[in-house]
Design a protein around this motif. Structure first.
Motif, PDB file in Angstrom:
ATOM      1  N   UNK B  44       0.862  -1.183   0.000  1.00 47.55           N
ATOM      2  CA  UNK B  44       0.000   0.000   0.000  1.00 47.55           C
ATOM      3  C   UNK B  44       0.896   1.230   0.000  1.00 47.55           C
ATOM      4  N   UNK B  45       0.623   2.155  -0.911  1.00 45.21           N
ATOM      5  CA  UNK B  45       1.448   3.347  -1.068  1.00 45.21           C
ATOM      6  C   UNK B  45       1.110   4.354   0.024  1.00 45.21           C
ATOM      7  N   UNK B  46       2.130   4.795   0.751  1.00 46.01           N
ATOM      8  CA  UNK B  46       1.927   5.765   1.831  1.00 46.01           C
ATOM      9  C   UNK B  46       2.128   7.185   1.291  1.00 46.01           C
ATOM     10  N   UNK B  47       3.310   7.455   0.775  1.00 48.19           N
ATOM     11  CA  UNK B  47       3.665   8.734   0.178  1.00 48.19           C
ATOM     12  C   UNK B  47       4.614   8.471  -0.975  1.00 48.19           C
ATOM     13  N   UNK B  59      -2.098   6.077  -0.871  1.00 46.49           N
ATOM     14  CA  UNK B  59      -3.362   5.466  -0.468  1.00 46.49           C
ATOM     15  C   UNK B  59      -3.610   5.550   1.041  1.00 46.49           C
ATOM     16  N   UNK B  60      -2.540   5.451   1.850  1.00 41.01           N
ATOM     17  CA  UNK B  60      -2.682   5.363   3.310  1.00 41.01           C
ATOM     18  C   UNK B  60      -1.735   6.319   4.031  1.00 41.01           C
ATOM     19  N   UNK B  61      -1.878   7.640   3.874  1.00 44.58           N
ATOM     20  CA  UNK B  61      -0.909   8.581   4.446  1.00 44.58           C
ATOM     21  C   UNK B  61      -1.118   8.926   5.925  1.00 44.58           C
ATOM     22  N   UNK B  62      -2.285   8.617   6.474  1.00 45.79           N
ATOM     23  CA  UNK B  62      -2.587   9.073   7.841  1.00 45.79           C
ATOM     24  C   UNK B  62      -1.637   8.454   8.860  1.00 45.79           C
ATOM     25  N   UNK B  63      -1.089   9.319   9.715  1.00 41.11           N
ATOM     26  CA  UNK B  63      -0.165   8.869  10.753  1.00 41.11           C
ATOM     27  C   UNK B  63       1.288   8.943  10.339  1.00 41.11           C
ATOM     28  N   UNK B  64       1.533   9.407   9.122  1.00 35.86           N
ATOM     29  CA  UNK B  64       2.898   9.479   8.585  1.00 35.86           C
ATOM     30  C   UNK B  64       3.175  10.861   8.009  1.00 35.86           C
ATOM     31  N   UNK B  65       4.467  11.206   7.987  1.00 38.91           N
ATOM     32  CA  UNK B  65       4.907  12.407   7.289  1.00 38.91           C
ATOM     33  C   UNK B  65       6.190  12.123   6.544  1.00 38.91           C
ATOM     34  N   UNK B  66       6.420  12.845   5.480  1.00 37.09           N
ATOM     35  CA  UNK B  66       7.653  12.676   4.709  1.00 37.09           C
ATOM     36  C   UNK B  66       8.218  14.048   4.362  1.00 37.09           C
ATOM     37  N   UNK B  67       9.468  14.016   3.948  1.00 36.63           N
ATOM     38  CA  UNK B  67      10.119  15.205   3.409  1.00 36.63           C
ATOM     39  C   UNK B  67      11.096  14.750   2.353  1.00 36.63           C
ATOM     40  N   UNK B  68      11.422  15.609   1.438  1.00 35.58           N
ATOM     41  CA  UNK B  68      12.394  15.277   0.373  1.00 35.58           C
ATOM     42  C   UNK B  68      13.247  16.514   0.130  1.00 35.58           C
ATOM     43  N   UNK B  69      14.247  16.684   0.988  1.00 35.77           N
ATOM     44  CA  UNK B  69      15.100  17.870   0.863  1.00 35.77           C
ATOM     45  C   UNK B  69      16.232  17.644  -0.135  1.00 35.77           C
ATOM     46  N   UNK B  71      17.765  14.820  -3.435  1.00 32.26           N
ATOM     47  CA  UNK B  71      17.393  13.747  -4.365  1.00 32.26           C
ATOM     48  C   UNK B  71      17.592  12.381  -3.719  1.00 32.26           C
ATOM     49  N   UNK B  72      18.625  12.249  -2.882  1.00 29.30           N
ATOM     50  CA  UNK B  72      19.013  10.947  -2.369  1.00 29.30           C
ATOM     51  C   UNK B  72      18.139  10.427  -1.228  1.00 29.30           C
ATOM     52  N   UNK B  73      17.607  11.317  -0.410  1.00 32.91           N
ATOM     53  CA  UNK B  73      16.991  10.894   0.847  1.00 32.91           C
ATOM     54  C   UNK B  73      15.482  11.136   0.887  1.00 32.91           C
ATOM     55  N   UNK B  74      14.777  10.193   1.474  1.00 29.80           N
ATOM     56  CA  UNK B  74      13.315  10.298   1.569  1.00 29.80           C
ATOM     57  C   UNK B  74      12.879   9.656   2.891  1.00 29.80           C
ATOM     58  N   UNK B  75      13.067  10.349   4.004  1.00 29.46           N
ATOM     59  CA  UNK B  75      12.715   9.773   5.305  1.00 29.46           C
ATOM     60  C   UNK B  75      11.209   9.758   5.542  1.00 29.46           C
ATOM     61  N   UNK B  76      10.769   8.737   6.272  1.00 23.56           N
ATOM     62  CA  UNK B  76       9.355   8.593   6.642  1.00 23.56           C
ATOM     63  C   UNK B  76       9.248   8.731   8.156  1.00 23.56           C
ATOM     64  N   UNK B  77       8.431   9.659   8.590  1.00 26.24           N
ATOM     65  CA  UNK B  77       8.284   9.951  10.011  1.00 26.24           C
ATOM     66  C   UNK B  77       6.969   9.375  10.515  1.00 26.24           C
ATOM     67  N   UNK B  78       7.042   8.615  11.602  1.00 28.99           N
ATOM     68  CA  UNK B  78       5.849   8.132  12.293  1.00 28.99           C
ATOM     69  C   UNK B  78       5.689   8.940  13.584  1.00 28.99           C
ATOM     70  N   UNK B  79       4.587   9.603  13.715  1.00 33.92           N
ATOM     71  CA  UNK B  79       4.275  10.339  14.931  1.00 33.92           C
ATOM     72  C   UNK B  79       3.245   9.543  15.723  1.00 33.92           C
ATOM     73  N   UNK B  80       3.445   9.447  17.031  1.00 36.62           N
ATOM     74  CA  UNK B  80       2.461   8.772  17.884  1.00 36.62           C
ATOM     75  C   UNK B  80       2.119   7.373  17.366  1.00 36.62           C
ATOM     76  N   UNK B  81       3.116   6.491  17.411  1.00 37.89           N
ATOM     77  CA  UNK B  81       2.950   5.146  16.864  1.00 37.89           C
ATOM     78  C   UNK B  81       1.750   4.424  17.473  1.00 37.89           C
ATOM     79  N   UNK B  82       1.053   3.680  16.616  1.00 38.18           N
ATOM     80  CA  UNK B  82      -0.107   2.896  17.024  1.00 38.18           C
ATOM     81  C   UNK B  82       0.078   1.443  16.576  1.00 38.18           C
ATOM     82  N   UNK B  83      -0.557   0.483  17.256  1.00 38.11           N
ATOM     83  CA  UNK B  83      -0.399  -0.924  16.867  1.00 38.11           C
ATOM     84  C   UNK B  83      -0.769  -1.171  15.412  1.00 38.11           C
TER      85      UNK B  83
END
Lengths: 113, 112
Positions: B44-47, B59-69, B71-83
């Motif tokens: 399932x595609x998040x971002x 398709x499923x972005x809720x609960x996640x954030x990304x940034x692309x500062x 070309x090489x890096x694309x970190x995925x941030x999880x805030x307030x992790x849930x089961x």
């Protein structure tokens, strides 16, 4: 309707059998098509691209039918090592957004002795 | 010949904790993607991102954030992790939106 649909299987076939998978896609503007293979707990890896004229790579043959919006993968002389999940992948351009790859949920193949 | 590298490979988080999944590629690809795969299910595609500074929801972005500062890096941030975020996360990259994607080896995340 899902953008890319596949029969989840599993397809259980004996060694040496020929097996075929189909995949349908909903966006008629789709431009690129691929088959990926995913082994259990591993990352997906490209198996082959699918060209309009159809293409073959050893025991694997891929075909595209744009009119009916489906692609197929045929595996001849199945080997035990072919056991995996096969993912159909379609690249689509939607109005106002960039093109992107959309993966089907995969078809699981189990080849047995 | 690194390709797409994801870190960490495994992680256990407690409910409510945050973390960043790292993804870097050395192929100078424009497109990068984050997917999640639950047991026995499809990707399932998040971002995704079509280039530095540009990101878009999947398709499923809720609960996640990304940034692309870069070309090489694309970190995925999880805030307030849930089961419900217990899953395997795959990062991928491609030259364009119509070309084959290359995947990292995945990050197996468990939220308890």
């Amino acid at each position: 309707r899902k953008e890319v649909e596949q029969d989840p299987g599993p397809f259980n076939v004996p060694e040496g059998a020929t097996v075929a998978f189909n995949c349908t896609y909903s966006n008629s503007a789709s431009q690129s098509f691929f088959w990926y293979r995913q082994d259990c707990r591993k990352e997906p890896k490209l198996l082959m691209s699918v060209y309009s004229s159809g293409n073959e790579d050893g025991r694997f043959t891929a075909q595209l039918n744009r009119a009916s919006q489906y692609i197929s993968l045929l595996i001849r002389d199945s080997k035990l090592s072919d056991s995996a999940t096969y993912l159909c992948v379609v690249s689509s351009i939607n109005t106002g957004t960039a093109s992107k790859l959309t993966f089907g949920t995969g078809t699981r193949l189990q080849v047995t002795l | 010949n690194a390709g797409v590298t994801q870190t960490p490979k495994f992680r256990i988080l407690k409910i409510g904790q945050s973390m960043t999944l790292q993804c870097t590629q050395d192929m100078n690809h424009n497109y990068m993607y984050w997917y999640r795969q639950d047991p026995g299910m499809g990707l399932k595609l998040i971002y995704y991102s079509v280039g530095a500074g540009i990101t878009d929801k999947g398709e499923v972005p809720n609960g996640y954030n990304v940034s692309r500062s870069t070309t090489e890096d694309f970190p995925l941030r999880l805030e307030l992790a849930a089961p419900s975020q217990t899953s395997v996360y795959f990062c991928a990259s491609s030259y364009g939106g119509k070309t084959e994607a290359f995947f990292g080896q995945g990050t197996r995340l468990t939220v308890v």
